[in-house]
Design a protein around this motif. Sequence first.
Motif, PDB file in Angstrom:
ATOM      1  N   ASP A  48       0.829  -1.197   0.000  1.00 45.26           N
ATOM      2  CA  ASP A  48       0.000   0.000   0.000  1.00 45.26           C
ATOM      3  C   ASP A  48       0.870   1.256   0.000  1.00 45.26           C
ATOM      4  O   ASP A  48       0.603   2.218  -0.733  1.00 45.26           O
ATOM      5  CB  ASP A  48      -0.916  -0.007   1.223  1.00 45.26           C
ATOM      6  N   THR A  49       1.921   1.242   0.812  1.00 47.57           N
ATOM      7  CA  THR A  49       2.822   2.391   0.883  1.00 47.57           C
ATOM      8  C   THR A  49       3.514   2.626  -0.449  1.00 47.57           C
ATOM      9  O   THR A  49       3.561   3.759  -0.956  1.00 47.57           O
ATOM     10  CB  THR A  49       3.876   2.174   1.988  1.00 47.57           C
ATOM     11  N   GLU A  50       4.039   1.563  -1.043  1.00 50.00           N
ATOM     12  CA  GLU A  50       4.744   1.724  -2.315  1.00 50.00           C
ATOM     13  C   GLU A  50       3.809   2.240  -3.404  1.00 50.00           C
ATOM     14  O   GLU A  50       4.179   3.130  -4.193  1.00 50.00           O
ATOM     15  CB  GLU A  50       5.384   0.407  -2.756  1.00 50.00           C
ATOM     16  N   ALA A  51       2.601   1.715  -3.443  1.00 52.62           N
ATOM     17  CA  ALA A  51       1.634   2.164  -4.453  1.00 52.62           C
ATOM     18  C   ALA A  51       1.337   3.652  -4.292  1.00 52.62           C
ATOM     19  O   ALA A  51       1.270   4.403  -5.281  1.00 52.62           O
ATOM     20  CB  ALA A  51       0.355   1.347  -4.352  1.00 52.62           C
ATOM     21  N   ALA A  52       1.165   4.106  -3.057  1.00 51.00           N
ATOM     22  CA  ALA A  52       0.863   5.516  -2.804  1.00 51.00           C
ATOM     23  C   ALA A  52       2.036   6.407  -3.198  1.00 51.00           C
ATOM     24  O   ALA A  52       1.851   7.459  -3.829  1.00 51.00           O
ATOM     25  CB  ALA A  52       0.517   5.718  -1.333  1.00 51.00           C
ATOM     26  N   TYR A  53       3.235   6.011  -2.844  1.00 54.93           N
ATOM     27  CA  TYR A  53       4.405   6.825  -3.183  1.00 54.93           C
ATOM     28  C   TYR A  53       4.608   6.888  -4.695  1.00 54.93           C
ATOM     29  O   TYR A  53       4.921   7.951  -5.252  1.00 54.93           O
ATOM     30  CB  TYR A  53       5.655   6.269  -2.501  1.00 54.93           C
ATOM     31  N   ARG A  54       4.447   5.764  -5.377  1.00 57.95           N
ATOM     32  CA  ARG A  54       4.640   5.774  -6.830  1.00 57.95           C
ATOM     33  C   ARG A  54       3.559   6.605  -7.514  1.00 57.95           C
ATOM     34  O   ARG A  54       3.830   7.273  -8.524  1.00 57.95           O
ATOM     35  CB  ARG A  54       4.646   4.345  -7.362  1.00 57.95           C
ATOM     36  N   ARG A  55       2.356   6.588  -6.985  1.00 57.32           N
ATOM     37  CA  ARG A  55       1.269   7.369  -7.577  1.00 57.32           C
ATOM     38  C   ARG A  55       1.458   8.860  -7.340  1.00 57.32           C
ATOM     39  O   ARG A  55       1.229   9.683  -8.245  1.00 57.32           O
ATOM     40  CB  ARG A  55      -0.072   6.913  -6.984  1.00 57.32           C
ATOM     41  N   LEU A  56       1.882   9.215  -6.146  1.00 58.21           N
ATOM     42  CA  LEU A  56       1.951  10.628  -5.766  1.00 58.21           C
ATOM     43  C   LEU A  56       3.309  11.264  -6.026  1.00 58.21           C
ATOM     44  O   LEU A  56       3.410  12.487  -6.055  1.00 58.21           O
ATOM     45  CB  LEU A  56       1.592  10.771  -4.280  1.00 58.21           C
ATOM     46  N   LEU A  57       4.336  10.441  -6.226  1.00 57.71           N
ATOM     47  CA  LEU A  57       5.678  10.966  -6.501  1.00 57.71           C
ATOM     48  C   LEU A  57       6.223  10.345  -7.791  1.00 57.71           C
ATOM     49  O   LEU A  57       7.243   9.646  -7.788  1.00 57.71           O
ATOM     50  CB  LEU A  57       6.629  10.667  -5.329  1.00 57.71           C
ATOM     51  N   PRO A  58       5.551  10.588  -8.901  1.00 57.13           N
ATOM     52  CA  PRO A  58       6.021   9.998 -10.160  1.00 57.13           C
ATOM     53  C   PRO A  58       7.346  10.604 -10.597  1.00 57.13           C
ATOM     54  O   PRO A  58       7.668  11.740 -10.256  1.00 57.13           O
ATOM     55  CB  PRO A  58       4.899  10.355 -11.142  1.00 57.13           C
ATOM     56  N   GLY A  59       8.118   9.808 -11.331  1.00 59.04           N
ATOM     57  CA  GLY A  59       9.370  10.332 -11.860  1.00 59.04           C
ATOM     58  C   GLY A  59      10.586   9.692 -11.224  1.00 59.04           C
ATOM     59  O   GLY A  59      10.500   8.932 -10.254  1.00 59.04           O
ATOM     60  N   PRO A  60      11.758  10.000 -11.762  1.00 59.28           N
ATOM     61  CA  PRO A  60      13.003   9.338 -11.343  1.00 59.28           C
ATOM     62  C   PRO A  60      13.519   9.745  -9.973  1.00 59.28           C
ATOM     63  O   PRO A  60      14.444   9.122  -9.455  1.00 59.28           O
ATOM     64  CB  PRO A  60      13.991   9.752 -12.443  1.00 59.28           C
ATOM     65  N   ALA A  61      12.960  10.801  -9.368  1.00 60.22           N
ATOM     66  CA  ALA A  61      13.465  11.235  -8.053  1.00 60.22           C
ATOM     67  C   ALA A  61      13.142  10.218  -6.960  1.00 60.22           C
ATOM     68  O   ALA A  61      13.814  10.181  -5.927  1.00 60.22           O
ATOM     69  CB  ALA A  61      12.886  12.594  -7.680  1.00 60.22           C
ATOM     70  N   LEU A  62      12.105   9.387  -7.180  1.00 59.21           N
ATOM     71  CA  LEU A  62      11.745   8.370  -6.195  1.00 59.21           C
ATOM     72  C   LEU A  62      12.506   7.087  -6.482  1.00 59.21           C
ATOM     73  O   LEU A  62      12.465   6.560  -7.590  1.00 59.21           O
ATOM     74  CB  LEU A  62      10.240   8.085  -6.245  1.00 59.21           C
ATOM     75  N   ARG A  63      13.220   6.588  -5.474  1.00 55.12           N
ATOM     76  CA  ARG A  63      13.889   5.305  -5.554  1.00 55.12           C
ATOM     77  C   ARG A  63      13.305   4.406  -4.470  1.00 55.12           C
ATOM     78  O   ARG A  63      13.034   4.871  -3.356  1.00 55.12           O
ATOM     79  CB  ARG A  63      15.392   5.439  -5.351  1.00 55.12           C
ATOM     80  N   VAL A  64      13.083   3.142  -4.773  1.00 52.69           N
ATOM     81  CA  VAL A  64      12.479   2.201  -3.824  1.00 52.69           C
ATOM     82  C   VAL A  64      13.453   1.057  -3.571  1.00 52.69           C
ATOM     83  O   VAL A  64      13.910   0.408  -4.520  1.00 52.69           O
ATOM     84  CB  VAL A  64      11.137   1.650  -4.345  1.00 52.69           C
ATOM     85  N   ALA A  65      13.765   0.824  -2.321  1.00 51.73           N
ATOM     86  CA  ALA A  65      14.689  -0.241  -1.937  1.00 51.73           C
ATOM     87  C   ALA A  65      13.943  -1.290  -1.127  1.00 51.73           C
ATOM     88  O   ALA A  65      13.296  -0.964  -0.126  1.00 51.73           O
ATOM     89  CB  ALA A  65      15.852   0.324  -1.125  1.00 51.73           C
ATOM     90  N   HIS A  66      14.031  -2.555  -1.545  1.00 49.62           N
ATOM     91  CA  HIS A  66      13.338  -3.661  -0.887  1.00 49.62           C
ATOM     92  C   HIS A  66      14.333  -4.543  -0.137  1.00 49.62           C
ATOM     93  O   HIS A  66      15.397  -4.871  -0.666  1.00 49.62           O
ATOM     94  CB  HIS A  66      12.593  -4.510  -1.918  1.00 49.62           C
ATOM     95  N   TYR A  67      13.937  -4.973   1.055  1.00 53.66           N
ATOM     96  CA  TYR A  67      14.754  -5.870   1.869  1.00 53.66           C
ATOM     97  C   TYR A  67      13.835  -7.033   2.295  1.00 53.66           C
ATOM     98  O   TYR A  67      13.142  -6.945   3.314  1.00 53.66           O
ATOM     99  CB  TYR A  67      15.341  -5.132   3.070  1.00 53.66           C
ATOM    100  N   PRO A  68      13.815  -8.099   1.514  1.00 58.01           N
ATOM    101  CA  PRO A  68      12.802  -9.155   1.681  1.00 58.01           C
ATOM    102  C   PRO A  68      12.790  -9.820   3.056  1.00 58.01           C
ATOM    103  O   PRO A  68      11.725 -10.227   3.528  1.00 58.01           O
ATOM    104  CB  PRO A  68      13.169 -10.169   0.584  1.00 58.01           C
ATOM    105  N   ASP A  69      13.935  -9.956   3.702  1.00 58.50           N
ATOM    106  CA  ASP A  69      13.993 -10.684   4.973  1.00 58.50           C
ATOM    107  C   ASP A  69      14.052  -9.767   6.182  1.00 58.50           C
ATOM    108  O   ASP A  69      14.392 -10.198   7.291  1.00 58.50           O
ATOM    109  CB  ASP A  69      15.209 -11.619   4.991  1.00 58.50           C
ATOM    110  N   ALA A  70      13.701  -8.497   5.999  1.00 63.14           N
ATOM    111  CA  ALA A  70      13.774  -7.532   7.094  1.00 63.14           C
ATOM    112  C   ALA A  70      12.408  -7.323   7.736  1.00 63.14           C
ATOM    113  O   ALA A  70      11.367  -7.461   7.089  1.00 63.14           O
ATOM    114  CB  ALA A  70      14.311  -6.203   6.588  1.00 63.14           C
TER     115      ALA A  70
END
Length: 361
Positions: free
Chosen positions: A284-306
């Motif tokens: 939900d958080t990632e979807a909201a950030y990608r929708r509201l902050l479009p463009g290359p300035a947003l970077r998303v880092a995933h840590y699967p086991d955290a």
Amino acid sequence: MRATRTTRTPRRRRALRAALAALSALAVAVAGLGGLVVWQHTYELREEPVAIRRAGRALDGVLALPEQGKGPFPLVVFVHGDGPVDATHDTFYRPMWEAFARAGYASLSWSKPGVGGAPGDWLDQSMDDRAGEAADAIAWARQRPDIDGSRIGLWGASQAGWVLPKIAAKDRGIRFVIAVSPAVNWHRQGRYNLLAELSRDGASDAEVATALRRRETGLELLGHGASYEEYVRAVGDPEGMTAARWRFVSKNHTADASADLPALRGTPVLLVLAGRDVNVDTADTEAAYRRLLPGPALRVAHYPDATHGLVEHAVEDSPLRLTLTALFAPRALFAEGFLTDQQRFLTSVGTGDTSPSRASG
């Protein structure tokens, strides 16, 4: 009798010498472990206790500076998550401060009101209050000759997700943001957290239904401004909900970052998400950030086991391992790459390439 004593005396001496040797070895081992703990908790930075006094506000904080140099240094301002957090977050922040210092950045953090002798009570704060507090701290920092006031950014976790964009809306000079496990909508986050914890604990369908009914009752009471006494009468056992906490929830339960997030458009943002987060719905958080902050300035880092705090799940799941890791290898508490990815992000902010190794656009 005499002969018997004569034969026993060397044995006793040998036993005593062996015992002393064992004690000496134990003392050396303990001293060595103590030295290891001290070494592991010695960080490559300079910490300065600071008192932030501005606009009638008093904050007790820590300014962590790079080990060498006079600056002016760019600055990362820390915004805490929920709970009674002190300036170092019980030393949890120091590995990050060190990583940031290696990138040439200073870090500023302060104890929440009422924590560690600081004046006030953090449970009396709204998210707007918290944003105003941070804005005052930033204004204070800009007056220091060792801080580059034109290169100040934010780091915040969890509940800070409702505070970070408010700060950016107040201060258009914010240069970057690192958002760690941030929440977006209070009500959606609360429901997700409740269901995730019930599932983790193996709750039955009946227990889940009961918990959801209790939650709906609480939301209805919050909606018409009910007192704590009304809440207790309605639900019975408050299950840890105190009068002060009810007051805090009453002030903040309508929080939703969606209205404020657009203030970060065009600002380099590193969104850090944990794969085993039971507190925040990361999808939900990632979807909201990608929708509201479009463009290359947003970077998303995933840590699967955290987990929510970006601690490795296997470490957090074992109290003994968690304690030993915190004592003897505090930097290893965090998910692999978490510290270095943030360090790379900060290093790259000035170059325009905000792409840490685990981030995607």
